[in-house]
Design a protein around this motif. Structure first.
Motif, PDB file in Angstrom:
ATOM      1  N   ILE A 256       0.769  -1.320  -0.006  1.00  0.00           N
ATOM      2  CA  ILE A 256       0.111  -0.047   0.010  1.00  0.00           C
ATOM      3  C   ILE A 256       0.743   1.353   0.019  1.00  0.00           C
ATOM      4  CG2 ILE A 256      -0.139   0.313   2.728  1.00  0.00           C
ATOM      5  CD1 ILE A 256      -3.373   0.881   1.730  1.00  0.00           C
ATOM      6  N   HIS A 257       0.350   2.288  -0.493  1.00  0.00           N
ATOM      7  CA  HIS A 257       1.123   3.443  -0.776  1.00  0.00           C
ATOM      8  C   HIS A 257       0.834   4.649   0.071  1.00  0.00           C
ATOM      9  CE1 HIS A 257       2.543   3.221  -5.026  1.00  0.00           C
ATOM     10  NE2 HIS A 257       2.509   1.759  -4.705  1.00  0.00           N
ATOM     11  N   GLY A 258       1.623   5.176   0.757  1.00  0.00           N
ATOM     12  CA  GLY A 258       1.221   6.236   1.799  1.00  0.00           C
ATOM     13  C   GLY A 258       0.846   5.939   2.902  1.00  0.00           C
ATOM     14  N   HIS A 259       0.940   4.757   3.340  1.00  0.00           N
ATOM     15  CA  HIS A 259       0.608   4.404   4.560  1.00  0.00           C
ATOM     16  C   HIS A 259       1.496   3.189   4.998  1.00  0.00           C
ATOM     17  CE1 HIS A 259      -2.959   6.474   3.413  1.00  0.00           C
ATOM     18  NE2 HIS A 259      -3.149   6.725   4.656  1.00  0.00           N
ATOM     19  N   SER A 260       1.457   2.620   6.413  1.00  0.00           N
ATOM     20  CA  SER A 260       1.932   1.370   6.836  1.00  0.00           C
ATOM     21  C   SER A 260       0.768   0.692   7.478  1.00  0.00           C
ATOM     22  CB  SER A 260       3.260   1.916   7.541  1.00  0.00           C
ATOM     23  OG  SER A 260       3.036   2.537   8.689  1.00  0.00           O
ATOM     24  N   PHE A 261       0.987  -0.578   7.686  1.00  0.00           N
ATOM     25  CA  PHE A 261       0.057  -1.359   8.426  1.00  0.00           C
ATOM     26  C   PHE A 261       0.424  -2.097   9.431  1.00  0.00           C
ATOM     27  CE2 PHE A 261       0.585  -3.056   4.138  1.00  0.00           C
ATOM     28  CZ  PHE A 261       0.928  -4.236   4.507  1.00  0.00           C
ATOM     29  N   GLU A 262      -0.516  -3.102   9.933  1.00  0.00           N
ATOM     30  CA  GLU A 262       0.033  -4.120  10.753  1.00  0.00           C
ATOM     31  C   GLU A 262      -0.661  -5.308  10.244  1.00  0.00           C
ATOM     32  OE1 GLU A 262      -0.577  -3.226  15.111  1.00  0.00           O
ATOM     33  OE2 GLU A 262       1.450  -2.370  15.076  1.00  0.00           O
ATOM     34  N   VAL A 263      -0.049  -6.450  10.311  1.00  0.00           N
ATOM     35  CA  VAL A 263      -0.958  -7.646   9.823  1.00  0.00           C
ATOM     36  C   VAL A 263      -1.767  -8.108  11.216  1.00  0.00           C
ATOM     37  CG1 VAL A 263      -1.070  -9.979   9.017  1.00  0.00           C
ATOM     38  CG2 VAL A 263       0.734  -8.215   7.994  1.00  0.00           C
ATOM     39  N   VAL A 264      -2.901  -8.291  11.367  1.00  0.00           N
ATOM     40  CA  VAL A 264      -3.680  -8.318  12.757  1.00  0.00           C
ATOM     41  C   VAL A 264      -4.211  -9.677  12.641  1.00  0.00           C
ATOM     42  CG1 VAL A 264      -4.265  -5.961  12.720  1.00  0.00           C
ATOM     43  CG2 VAL A 264      -5.639  -7.691  11.870  1.00  0.00           C
ATOM     44  N   ALA A 265      -4.085 -10.410  11.617  1.00  0.00           N
ATOM     45  CA  ALA A 265      -4.835 -11.835  11.708  1.00  0.00           C
ATOM     46  C   ALA A 265      -4.467 -12.462  10.208  1.00  0.00           C
ATOM     47  CB  ALA A 265      -6.203 -11.800  11.611  1.00  0.00           C
ATOM     48  N   ASP A 267      -5.340 -16.764   8.295  1.00  0.00           N
ATOM     49  CA  ASP A 267      -6.401 -17.428   8.221  1.00  0.00           C
ATOM     50  C   ASP A 267      -6.416 -18.698   9.502  1.00  0.00           C
ATOM     51  OD1 ASP A 267      -4.160 -18.124   6.921  1.00  0.00           O
ATOM     52  OD2 ASP A 267      -5.051 -19.736   5.436  1.00  0.00           O
ATOM     53  N   GLY A 268      -5.219 -18.494  10.237  1.00  0.00           N
ATOM     54  CA  GLY A 268      -5.145 -19.207  11.346  1.00  0.00           C
ATOM     55  C   GLY A 268      -5.596 -18.437  12.675  1.00  0.00           C
ATOM     56  N   GLY A 269      -6.177 -17.339  12.472  1.00  0.00           N
ATOM     57  CA  GLY A 269      -6.693 -16.338  13.660  1.00  0.00           C
ATOM     58  C   GLY A 269      -6.080 -15.115  13.828  1.00  0.00           C
ATOM     59  N   PRO A 270      -6.436 -14.458  14.940  1.00  0.00           N
ATOM     60  CA  PRO A 270      -5.837 -13.087  15.103  1.00  0.00           C
ATOM     61  C   PRO A 270      -4.344 -13.105  15.695  1.00  0.00           C
ATOM     62  CG  PRO A 270      -7.507 -13.693  16.817  1.00  0.00           C
ATOM     63  CD  PRO A 270      -7.578 -14.886  16.095  1.00  0.00           C
ATOM     64  N   ILE A 271      -3.549 -12.146  15.326  1.00  0.00           N
ATOM     65  CA  ILE A 271      -2.136 -12.262  15.895  1.00  0.00           C
ATOM     66  C   ILE A 271      -2.160 -11.315  16.926  1.00  0.00           C
ATOM     67  CG2 ILE A 271       0.169 -11.572  15.392  1.00  0.00           C
ATOM     68  CD1 ILE A 271      -0.464 -12.052  12.505  1.00  0.00           C
ATOM     69  N   GLN A 272      -1.650 -11.657  18.027  1.00  0.00           N
ATOM     70  CA  GLN A 272      -1.528 -10.744  19.301  1.00  0.00           C
ATOM     71  C   GLN A 272      -0.729  -9.622  18.929  1.00  0.00           C
ATOM     72  OE1 GLN A 272       0.064 -12.858  22.651  1.00  0.00           O
ATOM     73  NE2 GLN A 272      -0.863 -14.818  22.092  1.00  0.00           N
ATOM     74  N   GLU A 273      -1.293  -8.197  19.508  1.00  0.00           N
ATOM     75  CA  GLU A 273      -0.745  -7.105  19.447  1.00  0.00           C
ATOM     76  C   GLU A 273       0.905  -7.178  19.421  1.00  0.00           C
ATOM     77  OE1 GLU A 273      -4.561  -4.437  20.984  1.00  0.00           O
ATOM     78  OE2 GLU A 273      -2.334  -3.421  20.684  1.00  0.00           O
ATOM     79  N   THR A 274       1.236  -7.891  20.531  1.00  0.00           N
ATOM     80  CA  THR A 274       2.793  -7.677  20.797  1.00  0.00           C
ATOM     81  C   THR A 274       3.565  -8.464  19.588  1.00  0.00           C
ATOM     82  OG1 THR A 274       2.447  -9.655  21.968  1.00  0.00           O
ATOM     83  CG2 THR A 274       2.455  -7.760  23.247  1.00  0.00           C
ATOM     84  N   ALA A 275       2.758  -9.250  18.897  1.00  0.00           N
ATOM     85  CA  ALA A 275       3.456  -9.939  17.739  1.00  0.00           C
ATOM     86  C   ALA A 275       3.222  -9.447  16.435  1.00  0.00           C
ATOM     87  CB  ALA A 275       2.856 -11.335  17.608  1.00  0.00           C
ATOM     88  N   ARG A 276       2.720  -8.218  16.496  1.00  0.00           N
ATOM     89  CA  ARG A 276       2.886  -7.481  15.022  1.00  0.00           C
ATOM     90  C   ARG A 276       3.847  -6.355  15.146  1.00  0.00           C
ATOM     91  NH1 ARG A 276      -3.345  -5.466  16.470  1.00  0.00           N
ATOM     92  NH2 ARG A 276      -4.255  -7.868  16.717  1.00  0.00           N
TER      93      ARG A 276
END
Lengths: 417, 461
Positions: A256-265, A267-276
């Motif tokens: 994505i342009h102009g932004h950064s993101f976190e992968v939050v999940a 298909d195995g489930g959500p990713i803990q915030e500390t792991a992002r």
């Protein structure tokens, strides 16, 4: 008196914890069906639709019809595909963790099929693998798949019978399961994409399932840029993008342009915030999903695309010589002498291309031709929006657009071009 | 009857029955042969304008036939040959001249003189038969001359078609060379940009060289065909600089009637007329051979003698050949065999004419069908393939090499169409020649259907 919302909380309390086991224990009859806009915010599937349902005795009932579909990939490019409910890809199935769903699958294809619920923890006999989980659904038959949704996240469904052919022709869709307990922070807008790839030679109508390497139509929700509808967000909104990849052979690094993101999940489930961690490109492997979130804090029109450069072309041929650096004047004259109808590519207007084909690139942008096609869409971030409809092209504030250098500017900065 | 009367009767029997065919018949035969040939050949009418005018306007097939028949020395040569043949048969039809002999013997008392004249005993009886045979041979000679003139006309038309085809084929080969040159230029430009492997460049340049060779071969192939036509036209010097007019007509079936082809071919056949005449002549020859061998070499005449004492006497003379060793049986058998041979040849010739008619008709139809397929299916398909390749080129699916290769395939298909058109025209001319009365010499390709024209366009990648 136990309210519906209490029951939701009950279901959430019965969870064994999202951070540990991904499957939640729910009663076999399921929890009360989650309601769109009340119990969850529905996803938006650009260029797609959500599969409608009805409630029967507390069970969410869906109906998928596998059938041949005449599908438009891009203006001028149609394909004789297979899809669900008249669409390629199939409608997004949307439900809530704890829902008991009953999905009827009618086979109107000329051959047998099954549906696999990709990533879902279902009873073995409901897994939809032809010959392993069940016998195939013969043409004309309707099968019932029924199970309780014991997880939430972004999942997929697709044919798991004669997979190479049936998936190559389009038999797939998104399966989004919202959490029983709302997530924090909630997303203001929730987009969902299914990535796929096809081999469709210009002039052909039937995607070729035999292709293993040279995929030339790269799609997001079944369409290629410039047919892809944009994502629209108000400045400051939290944007969630769910990305599933059921391409035959290719992973896709979505950037994505102009932004950064976190992968939050996944298909195995959500990713803990500390792991992002923050990033601007996420690799979405074949047969997986990735869910990213970010705050749309940068107004403008931002490309969101696969970063494999051949994946941002449509029907790009790979049988042509390398023309870079070629002085084409002499060779063009020679070829034109031999073939009078010969026209130089890119000159003298628009050359005739084969019927049922799309230009390899060239969506019209506000500043000229956009030299991308295929797996591309645009995130449009505006200070104000009233709908999620396309707001048109962004008009940048004065002085914020790259522009030709003036002599004075070059002189000032000591640039000698 | 007195002795003198008896001698007179003998002389009348020997000399009077006939003197054979008249000499002026030779010119008539020549005129008849020429008129009939003209009636059988289109374009054999006289030249209204000068040969130079015909040549200046661009030579057409019609012009070529006119010049070949009216300007070249071929037809006069054929008619002269007819005169030679006719003269021989006129001569053969005449009575053999009598012979005169005289003896003088010198005695002491005077001189004894004996004078006699002898004529073939049965010549006057055979002469009508020999004249009838000569008449048939003259008919055969006349038909042979007519056939030769017809053959000249069609040889000219065939040479003209050959020349047109060679020109058209050379132009196609030129287009093929242009396409190959385009590929070579493109490859060289790619190589200059660092985008062509040496092996690829070498292959493209080799293909270009090959195409240029083919084009040169095709151009050179025009010259011998042109000279064949020059000879037919009897031209030399500055007059050989003519150019042809137009291209090969597109429809080789236009205006030709293929119904009852065997019957018409047999009815019009000059070879059959010749063979028929020769059979009749053989019959006559056999008949007079039968008579001639009854008393071979017999002569009758008169003999006069005057003794030395002055007494004179006159009386008949007879000379007989004694058939002790040759009774004439072999000659009679040979004459009968010659008659059988002529009959067998006539029969076989009828078979051959009918066979040729069927073969040429069916092969012409086959060639016309292939030509129609080439025009309505193969060439348009190749053109569509080029268009589709161009569209794929425009869509960046293929490169210029593919476009050029498609064009070369299109040219190769056009070359096959031209080969088929040429074949159809040659077959039509052979059939027309057959119907004009001259059984054409069928080439092995005409008989088997094989074609020997190499493709000149070539397909190279």
């Amino acid at each position: 008196m136990t309210t519906r919302r209490d029951l939701f909380r009950l279901g959430a309390a019965a969870s064994l914890g999202a951070s540990g086991l991904r499957t939640t224990a729910f009663p076999e009859h399921g929890l009360p069906p989650g309601r769109p806009h009340l119990d969850y915010q529905p996803v938006l599937t650009p260029n797609g639709v959500t599969l409608p349902f009805r409630i029967v005795d507390g069970v969410k009932v869906f109906h998928l019809i596998a059938e041949p579909v005449e599908h438009t990939f891009a203006p001028g490019l149609q394909g004789a595909c297979w899809g669900y409910n008249g669409r390629v890809h199939g409608p997004t199935i949307e439900a809530v963790e704890g829902d008991r769903v009953r999905i009827w699958v009618t086979n109107k294809l000329p051959q047998s099929t099954t549906v696999h619920w990709h990533g879902l923890h279902v009873p073995s006999g409901m897994d939809g693998v032809g010959g392993l989980s069940q016998r195939p659904i013969e043409p004309g038959e309707t099968f019932r798949y029924e199970f309780v949704l014991r997880q939430h996240g972004t999942f997929l469904y697709h044919s798991h019978h004669d997979e190479m052919v049936q998936m190559a022709l389009g038999l797939m869709g998104l399966f989004v399961i919202h959490p029983r307990q709302p997530e924090e922070p909630p997303a203001d807008v929730d987009y969902a994409y299914l990535l796929s790839e096809w081999h469709l030679e210009p002039g052909m109508r039937r995607p070729d399932p035999n292709e293993m390497a040279d995929f030339n139509v790269l799609t997001m929700n079944g369409v290629a840029f410039p047919a892809t509808a944009p994502m629209v967000a108000r400045r400051g909104e939290r944007v969630r993008i769910r990305i599933g990849n059921l391409s035959a052979m290719d992973h896709h690094p979505m950037h994505i342009h102009g932004h950064s993101f976190e992968v939050v999940a996944t298909d195995g489930g959500p990713i803990q915030e500390t792991a992002r961690w923050p990033e601007a490109t996420v690799l979405v492997p074949v047969g997986s999903t990735r869910t990213i979130e970010f705050v749309a804090e940068n107004p403008g029109d931002w490309a969101f695309h696969c970063h494999m450069t051949h994946h941002v072309m449509t029907q790009m041929g790979h049988g042509i010589p390398n023309l870079v650096g070629l002085d084409a004047t002499a060779s063009d004259e020679a070829v034109a002498a031999a073939v009078p109808e010969f026209e130089t590519m890119g000159e003298d207007g628009e050359p005739t291309i084969p019927p049922n084909s799309a230009p390899m690139a060239g969506g019209k942008g506000p500043a000229g031709m956009i030299t991308m096609g295929g797996m591309v869409t645009v995130l449009k971030v505006r200070d104000t929006i009233t709908t999620r409809d396309d707001p048109g092209w962004y008009v940048p504030p004065a002085g914020t657009t790259a522009a030709p250098a003036t002599a004075a500017e070059l002189e000032r900065d000591g640039i000698r071009p | 009857m007195s002795r003198a009367a008896a001698v007179s009767v003998i002389l009348v029997i020997a000399l009077v029955p006939g003197c054979g065919l008249p000499t002026h018949a030779i010119a008539d035969r020549q005129a008849d042969a020429w008129r009939e040939a003209q009636a059988r050949v289109r374009g054999s009418d006289g030249i209204a304008v000068s040969v130079d005018d015909l040549l200046a306007d661009g030579l057409s097939a019609h012009d070529a036939v006119q010049i070949a028949l009216h300007h070249s020395r071929t037809v006069p040569a054929i008619l002269a040959q007819l005169g030679v043949d006719a003269a021989a048969w006129v001569t053969a039809s005449r009575l053999r001249n009598p012979s005169l002999h005289a003896d003088a013997l010198f005695f002491g008392d005077g001189t004894e003189v004996e004078v006699g004249m002898l004529a073939p005993l049965l010549d006057s009886l055979q002469q009508p038969l020999r004249e009838a045979q000569a008449e048939q041979e003259l008919l055969a000679a006349e038909a042979t001359a007519t056939r030769a003139i017809v053959a000249v006309a069609f040889a000219t038309r065939r040479a003209f078609v050959d020349l047109l085809v060679a020109g058209q084929r050379a132009r196609l080969a030129d287009e093929g060379a242009t396409a190959a040159a385009a590929a070579a230029t493109f490859a060289q430009q790619l190589a200059a940009a660092g985008n062509a492997a040496p092996e690829m460049l070498a292959q493209v340049l080799a293909a270009h060289a090959d195409a240029e060779l083919r084009a040169a071969e095709a151009a050179d192939a025009i010259l011998p065909r042109r000279e064949v036509l020059q000879r037919q036209l009897g031209l030399f010097g500055p007059r050989t600089a003519w150019q042809t007019q137009g291209e090969l007509p597109a429809d080789p079936m236009a205006g030709i009637d293929l119904d009852a082809i065997e019957t018409r071919a047999v009815q019009r056949s000059l070879e059959l007329r010749v063979a028929n005449a020769r059979l009749a002549a053989a019959h006559q020859a056999s008949a007079w051979t039968d008579r001639a061998t009854l008393l071979p070499g017999s002569e009758v005449g008169i003999s006069a003698m005057r003794e030395s004492d002055g007494e004179a006497a006159l009386g008949p003379a007879l000379r007989l050949e004694l058939p002790l060793f040759d009774g004439g049986g072999a000659a009679r058998t040979g004459a009968a065999a010659a008659t059988g041979l002529a009959a067998a040849r006539l029969w076989q010739l009828g078979i051959d004419v009918r066979s040729a008619a069927r073969l040429l008709r069916d092969r012409l139809r086959g060639a016309a069908n292939r030509l129609q397929f080439a025009r309505e299916v193969a060439v348009p398909a190749a053109q569509r393939a080029t268009t589709a390749t161009l569209q794929r080129y425009n869509a960046m699916q293929v490169g210029a090499f593919d476009v050029i290769a498609a064009r070369q395939r299109e040219l190769a298909t056009s070359d096959r169409e031209l080969t088929t058109l040429a074949e159809a025209w040659q077959l039509r001319l052979q059939l027309e020649e057959l119907l004009a009365g001259a059984l054409p010499e069928l080439s092995p390709s005409a008989a088997t259907g094989a074609t020997s024209h190499p493709s000149t366009a070539g397909v190279h990648r």
